[in-house]
Design a protein around this motif. Structure first.
Motif, PDB file in Angstrom:
ATOM      1  N   LEU A  47       0.604  -1.240  -0.139  1.00 48.29           N
ATOM      2  CA  LEU A  47       0.061   0.020  -0.129  1.00 48.29           C
ATOM      3  C   LEU A  47       1.014   0.836  -0.367  1.00 48.29           C
ATOM      4  CD1 LEU A  47      -3.369   1.069   0.698  1.00 48.29           C
ATOM      5  CD2 LEU A  47      -2.691   1.065   2.934  1.00 48.29           C
ATOM      6  N   LEU A  48       1.884   0.707   0.729  1.00 48.33           N
ATOM      7  CA  LEU A  48       3.470   2.617   0.115  1.00 48.33           C
ATOM      8  C   LEU A  48       3.716   2.362  -0.446  1.00 48.33           C
ATOM      9  CD1 LEU A  48       3.645   2.086   4.663  1.00 48.33           C
ATOM     10  CD2 LEU A  48       2.633   3.754   3.550  1.00 48.33           C
ATOM     11  N   THR A  49       3.999   1.831  -1.492  1.00 44.80           N
ATOM     12  CA  THR A  49       4.283   2.168  -2.121  1.00 44.80           C
ATOM     13  C   THR A  49       4.284   2.605  -3.583  1.00 44.80           C
ATOM     14  OG1 THR A  49       3.933  -0.857  -3.393  1.00 44.80           O
ATOM     15  CG2 THR A  49       5.962  -0.237  -2.175  1.00 44.80           C
ATOM     16  N   GLU A  50       2.722   3.264  -3.182  1.00 43.60           N
ATOM     17  CA  GLU A  50       1.540   3.747  -3.807  1.00 43.60           C
ATOM     18  C   GLU A  50       1.771   4.623  -3.645  1.00 43.60           C
ATOM     19  OE1 GLU A  50      -1.836   2.622  -3.300  1.00 43.60           O
ATOM     20  OE2 GLU A  50      -1.863   0.000  -3.847  1.00 43.60           O
ATOM     21  N   LYS A  51       2.841   5.368  -2.479  1.00 46.31           N
ATOM     22  CA  LYS A  51       3.168   6.695  -2.344  1.00 46.31           C
ATOM     23  C   LYS A  51       4.569   6.963  -2.729  1.00 46.31           C
ATOM     24  CE  LYS A  51       0.417   6.958   1.325  1.00 46.31           C
ATOM     25  NZ  LYS A  51      -1.062   7.755   1.390  1.00 46.31           N
ATOM     26  N   ASP A  52       4.850   6.046  -3.542  1.00 42.22           N
ATOM     27  CA  ASP A  52       6.333   6.199  -3.864  1.00 42.22           C
ATOM     28  C   ASP A  52       7.441   5.912  -2.980  1.00 42.22           C
ATOM     29  OD1 ASP A  52       5.625   6.135  -6.794  1.00 42.22           O
ATOM     30  OD2 ASP A  52       5.359   8.097  -7.037  1.00 42.22           O
ATOM     31  N   VAL A  53       6.972   5.973  -1.450  1.00 37.87           N
ATOM     32  CA  VAL A  53       8.399   5.899  -1.163  1.00 37.87           C
ATOM     33  C   VAL A  53       9.020   4.584  -0.672  1.00 37.87           C
ATOM     34  CG1 VAL A  53       7.056   7.914   0.323  1.00 37.87           C
ATOM     35  CG2 VAL A  53       6.410   5.112   1.505  1.00 37.87           C
ATOM     36  N   HIS A  54      10.053   4.531   0.380  1.00 37.54           N
ATOM     37  CA  HIS A  54      11.151   3.733   0.474  1.00 37.54           C
ATOM     38  C   HIS A  54       9.929   2.438   1.323  1.00 37.54           C
ATOM     39  CE1 HIS A  54      13.635   5.758  -1.722  1.00 37.54           C
ATOM     40  NE2 HIS A  54      14.418   6.345  -1.049  1.00 37.54           N
ATOM     41  N   VAL A  55      10.500   1.127   0.987  1.00 38.93           N
ATOM     42  CA  VAL A  55       9.411   0.401   2.411  1.00 38.93           C
ATOM     43  C   VAL A  55      10.089  -0.433   2.188  1.00 38.93           C
ATOM     44  CG1 VAL A  55       7.152   1.254   1.405  1.00 38.93           C
ATOM     45  CG2 VAL A  55       8.341  -1.009   0.290  1.00 38.93           C
ATOM     46  N   THR A  56      10.243  -1.429   3.087  1.00 41.40           N
ATOM     47  CA  THR A  56      10.776  -2.245   3.702  1.00 41.40           C
ATOM     48  C   THR A  56      11.026  -3.378   5.249  1.00 41.40           C
ATOM     49  OG1 THR A  56      13.209  -3.023   4.346  1.00 41.40           O
ATOM     50  CG2 THR A  56      13.101  -0.955   5.219  1.00 41.40           C
ATOM     51  N   ASP A  57      11.233  -4.419   5.519  1.00 42.12           N
ATOM     52  CA  ASP A  57      10.840  -5.150   6.579  1.00 42.12           C
ATOM     53  C   ASP A  57      11.908  -4.846   7.351  1.00 42.12           C
ATOM     54  OD1 ASP A  57      12.467  -6.746   5.183  1.00 42.12           O
ATOM     55  OD2 ASP A  57      10.872  -8.310   5.212  1.00 42.12           O
ATOM     56  N   ASP A  58      12.419  -4.294   6.535  1.00 44.89           N
ATOM     57  CA  ASP A  58      14.343  -4.574   7.884  1.00 44.89           C
ATOM     58  C   ASP A  58      14.677  -3.098   8.348  1.00 44.89           C
ATOM     59  OD1 ASP A  58      17.062  -4.176   8.943  1.00 44.89           O
ATOM     60  OD2 ASP A  58      17.418  -5.040   7.394  1.00 44.89           O
ATOM     61  N   ASN A  59      14.629  -3.427   9.557  1.00 41.54           N
ATOM     62  CA  ASN A  59      14.070  -1.619  10.643  1.00 41.54           C
ATOM     63  C   ASN A  59      15.426  -0.559  10.342  1.00 41.54           C
ATOM     64  OD1 ASN A  59      11.310  -2.092  11.255  1.00 41.54           O
ATOM     65  ND2 ASN A  59      12.354  -2.729  13.714  1.00 41.54           N
ATOM     66  N   ILE A  60      16.793  -1.998  10.526  1.00 41.35           N
ATOM     67  CA  ILE A  60      17.736  -1.739  10.504  1.00 41.35           C
ATOM     68  C   ILE A  60      18.129  -0.682   9.028  1.00 41.35           C
ATOM     69  CG2 ILE A  60      20.223  -1.788  10.976  1.00 41.35           C
ATOM     70  CD1 ILE A  60      19.658  -4.331  13.177  1.00 41.35           C
ATOM     71  N   ALA A  61      17.953  -1.544   8.611  1.00 43.44           N
ATOM     72  CA  ALA A  61      18.066  -0.674   7.399  1.00 43.44           C
ATOM     73  C   ALA A  61      17.529   1.080   6.891  1.00 43.44           C
ATOM     74  CB  ALA A  61      17.533  -1.887   6.314  1.00 43.44           C
ATOM     75  N   ALA A  62      15.948   0.367   7.979  1.00 44.94           N
ATOM     76  CA  ALA A  62      15.243   1.909   7.783  1.00 44.94           C
ATOM     77  C   ALA A  62      16.081   3.129   7.951  1.00 44.94           C
ATOM     78  CB  ALA A  62      14.062   1.202   8.161  1.00 44.94           C
ATOM     79  N   ILE A  63      17.062   2.549   8.854  1.00 47.20           N
ATOM     80  CA  ILE A  63      17.100   3.881   9.868  1.00 47.20           C
ATOM     81  C   ILE A  63      18.508   4.357  10.014  1.00 47.20           C
ATOM     82  CG2 ILE A  63      15.191   3.600  11.710  1.00 47.20           C
ATOM     83  CD1 ILE A  63      18.000   2.575  13.036  1.00 47.20           C
ATOM     84  N   ARG A  64      18.983   3.695   8.693  1.00 48.42           N
ATOM     85  CA  ARG A  64      20.691   4.072   8.899  1.00 48.42           C
ATOM     86  C   ARG A  64      21.087   5.393   8.009  1.00 48.42           C
ATOM     87  NH1 ARG A  64      21.332  -0.254   5.371  1.00 48.42           N
ATOM     88  NH2 ARG A  64      22.163  -1.782   7.384  1.00 48.42           N
ATOM     89  N   ASP A  65      20.332   5.898   6.788  1.00 51.43           N
ATOM     90  CA  ASP A  65      20.968   7.119   6.456  1.00 51.43           C
ATOM     91  C   ASP A  65      19.381   7.977   7.161  1.00 51.43           C
ATOM     92  OD1 ASP A  65      22.657   6.265   4.645  1.00 51.43           O
ATOM     93  OD2 ASP A  65      21.417   5.010   3.040  1.00 51.43           O
ATOM     94  N   ALA A  66      18.683   7.977   8.314  1.00 54.11           N
ATOM     95  CA  ALA A  66      17.406   9.220   9.072  1.00 54.11           C
ATOM     96  C   ALA A  66      18.192  10.034   9.344  1.00 54.11           C
ATOM     97  CB  ALA A  66      16.845   7.923   9.370  1.00 54.11           C
ATOM     98  N   ASP A  67      17.362  10.724   9.039  1.00 53.91           N
ATOM     99  CA  ASP A  67      17.739  12.277   9.853  1.00 53.91           C
ATOM    100  C   ASP A  67      16.890  12.421  11.518  1.00 53.91           C
ATOM    101  OD1 ASP A  67      19.721  13.728   8.651  1.00 53.91           O
ATOM    102  OD2 ASP A  67      18.348  13.463   7.640  1.00 53.91           O
TER     103      ASP A  67
END
Length: 276
Positions: A47-67
């Motif tokens: 569902l979220l891919t329809e908003k063109d955001v990046h999606v993953t099921d890996d929390n560590i990967a998700a936060i890597r480049d986050a501010d």
């Protein structure tokens, strides 16, 4: 929200509230490519891919480049979600909309104090939310402004002076929509009992609720003054309000909100103990 537009924001949990915030941020001009969402449910990710955001099921990967990392998970999975991320949040602003999760609980699980706790409410789904925020002195003015900008995308933001007041925010605005829905249900039912078609009773009730809220927001008068202005002596409104007074509706509403606050405090304690 110029500062927020230059940030990479990661959501841990992609449920309704996260989706509301994501939609609000994109509508305010944050590029979808700056948003990452991690969620274990494939249906949510699709569902979220329809908003063109990046999606993953890996929390560590998700936060890597986050501010900014915003946690939007169920309270019962908080510890299992946060523990693997301990020590990985350096240089990142943490925001939490997890009900009952105190800053101390989150800080212990993540080993960071740069945390903003938020109590949102469901009207954020239609960009009319009311968000209560609290942070300790470990969060500077710049971070507070950044948090405000993120949440302002879906409604009003109000900072409170103590974390204990978040429980009061929970009672007033967090649970508040349900109180108004309850009133709407009752008015619709009453309209039907008085002979109106259900669709007519519903339309009149909902529009009246909208109009009353808009009047209260835009008027220089208080709600009490507005009530008095539409209450003619010995008129129909007075007849109805006298029934409310005999039933001690005001006192019961105050007791109900006190019960909600108490339960919020209990849930926070339970979550704190279960997360140790």
């Amino acid at each position: 929200m110029s500062a927020a537009l230059n940030c990479n924001i990661s959501f841990i949990g992609g449920g309704n509230m996260a989706q509301a915030l994501i939609g609000g941020l994109i509508s305010r001009g944050l590029p979808a490519t700056r948003i990452t969402v991690s969620d274990p449910v494939e249906k949510v990710r699709l569902l979220l891919t329809e908003k063109d955001v990046h999606v993953t099921d890996d929390n560590i990967a998700a936060i890597r480049d986050a501010d900014i990392v915003l946690f939007a998970v169920k309270p019962q999975v908080l510890a299992s979600v946060l523990k693997p991320l301990k020590g990985l949040l350096e240089g990142k602003l943490v925001m939490s909309i997890v009900a009952g999760a105190e800053i101390a609980t989150i800080a212990n699980l993540l080993d960071t104090n740069r945390i903003v706790r938020v109590m949102p409410n469901t009207p954020a789904l239609v960009q009319t939310g009311a968000h209560g925020l609290y942070a300790t002195e470990a969060v500077n003015a710049q971070d507070r402004e950044l948090a405000s900008q993120v949440l302002a995308a879906t409604g009003l933001t109000i900072w409170v002076n103590s974390e204990a007041q978040i429980d009061a925010v929970t009672a007033v605005s967090g649970s508040g929509p349900a109180y108004f829905f309850y009133m709407m249900e009752s008015m619709i039912r009453a309209g039907k009992n008085l002979g109106l078609d259900e669709k007519v009773a519903t339309a009149l009730t909902l529009q009246t609720a909208l109009g009353a809220a808009q009047m209260a927001i835009t008027s220089s008068n208080t709600p009490a003054e507005l009530r008095k202005n539409v209450t003619s002596p010995n008129g129909t409104t007075q007849a109805a309000l006298e029934v409310f007074d005999r039933a001690q509706i005001s006192q019961n509403i105050q007791a109900a909100l006190a019960a909600a606050q108490k339960r919020s405090q209990e849930l926070a304690q339970e979550l704190s103990e279960s997360s140790k």
